[in-house]
Design a protein around this motif. Sequence first.
Motif, PDB file in Angstrom:
ATOM      1  N   TYR A  73       0.820  -1.215   0.000  1.00  0.00           N
ATOM      2  CA  TYR A  73       0.000   0.000   0.000  1.00  0.00           C
ATOM      3  C   TYR A  73       0.852   1.263   0.000  1.00  0.00           C
ATOM      4  N   LYS A  77       0.414   3.836  -3.042  1.00  0.00           N
ATOM      5  CA  LYS A  77       0.116   5.247  -2.794  1.00  0.00           C
ATOM      6  C   LYS A  77       1.081   6.148  -3.558  1.00  0.00           C
ATOM      7  N   ILE A  82      -5.451   3.855  -6.887  1.00  0.00           N
ATOM      8  CA  ILE A  82      -6.502   3.530  -5.923  1.00  0.00           C
ATOM      9  C   ILE A  82      -7.231   2.293  -6.427  1.00  0.00           C
ATOM     10  N   SER A  84     -10.042   0.781  -5.529  1.00  0.00           N
ATOM     11  CA  SER A  84     -11.498   0.828  -5.640  1.00  0.00           C
ATOM     12  C   SER A  84     -11.936   1.257  -7.040  1.00  0.00           C
ATOM     13  N   GLU A 142     -10.838  -5.551  -2.580  1.00  0.00           N
ATOM     14  CA  GLU A 142     -10.492  -4.135  -2.511  1.00  0.00           C
ATOM     15  C   GLU A 142     -10.981  -3.378  -3.752  1.00  0.00           C
ATOM     16  N   TYR A 149     -14.031   5.112   0.857  1.00  0.00           N
ATOM     17  CA  TYR A 149     -12.874   5.219   1.749  1.00  0.00           C
ATOM     18  C   TYR A 149     -11.598   4.832   1.003  1.00  0.00           C
ATOM     19  N   ILE A 150     -10.565   5.678   1.125  1.00  0.00           N
ATOM     20  CA  ILE A 150      -9.303   5.461   0.435  1.00  0.00           C
ATOM     21  C   ILE A 150      -8.198   5.201   1.456  1.00  0.00           C
ATOM     22  N   PRO A 151      -7.430   4.107   1.300  1.00  0.00           N
ATOM     23  CA  PRO A 151      -6.315   3.832   2.217  1.00  0.00           C
ATOM     24  C   PRO A 151      -5.240   4.916   2.128  1.00  0.00           C
ATOM     25  N   ARG A 188      -4.166   0.047   9.295  1.00  0.00           N
ATOM     26  CA  ARG A 188      -4.463   0.939   8.170  1.00  0.00           C
ATOM     27  C   ARG A 188      -5.582   1.907   8.552  1.00  0.00           C
ATOM     28  N   ASP A 190      -8.306   4.367   6.558  1.00  0.00           N
ATOM     29  CA  ASP A 190      -8.896   4.814   5.294  1.00  0.00           C
ATOM     30  C   ASP A 190      -9.673   6.105   5.532  1.00  0.00           C
ATOM     31  N   ASN A 192     -12.470   9.022   4.047  1.00  0.00           N
ATOM     32  CA  ASN A 192     -13.531   9.422   3.126  1.00  0.00           C
ATOM     33  C   ASN A 192     -13.570  10.948   3.117  1.00  0.00           C
TER      34      ASN A 192
END
Length: 211
Positions: A73, A77, A82, A84, A142, A149-151, A188, A190, A192
């Motif tokens: 991750y 990043k 992303i 999702s 994932e 929501y984004i890690p 982690r 996440d 939003n």
Amino acid sequence: MFAQYQEAIDVKNKLEEISVGEFSATQLENYAKCPYKYFVENVLRLETITGPVEELEAFEYGSLIHTILYEFYTKLKEKGIILSNCSDDDFKTAENLLFKIAGQKFDELKLSPELSFYEREKLLGINNRRTQSLLYKFLEEERTNDSGYIPLFFEMSFGKVKNQSKSSKKFNESVNAGKIKLKGKIDRIDINEEEKTLKVVDYKLGGKKPS
């Protein structure tokens, strides 16, 4: 008589020192399940002596997964990807990155191929068939997660955590539950952005895929 009195004072001081210290979630769970077990492990600090084994034990497997996902991750990043609802190209890039990291981390353990065969196949796929592996199913989960929501933050620690890795980040503020001071590490977080909310993620390995 004096020696017994002094011993009682030492025990009292030790317990008071522990009571104002920091507690991890695992320590509190152990205390709730069995106070004596907590006393033996955290006050007397006694450990069970076990013989060396070559296979990958459950806690080591969990630690391996955490290490893989942290690096995955972090690099994802950096690439600005992303998962999702991502495109096929981004998904393939993420897939190659994840399996490359996983293979390297597994090899670094230098385990006996005969004894670690099952764990490696479960992680990377039977005969390298990625789509049948635990990590690939995690990627698919994932990708279909459209909760918004984004890690963004990984391996965030708080309190005095032992074996703190140099790469992980730390909260400056203390975390309390009532009068109890807490310590630990969050796998982690996440975010939003639209709802201005966050989600704390704790990786679990039960079942057929990590959740």
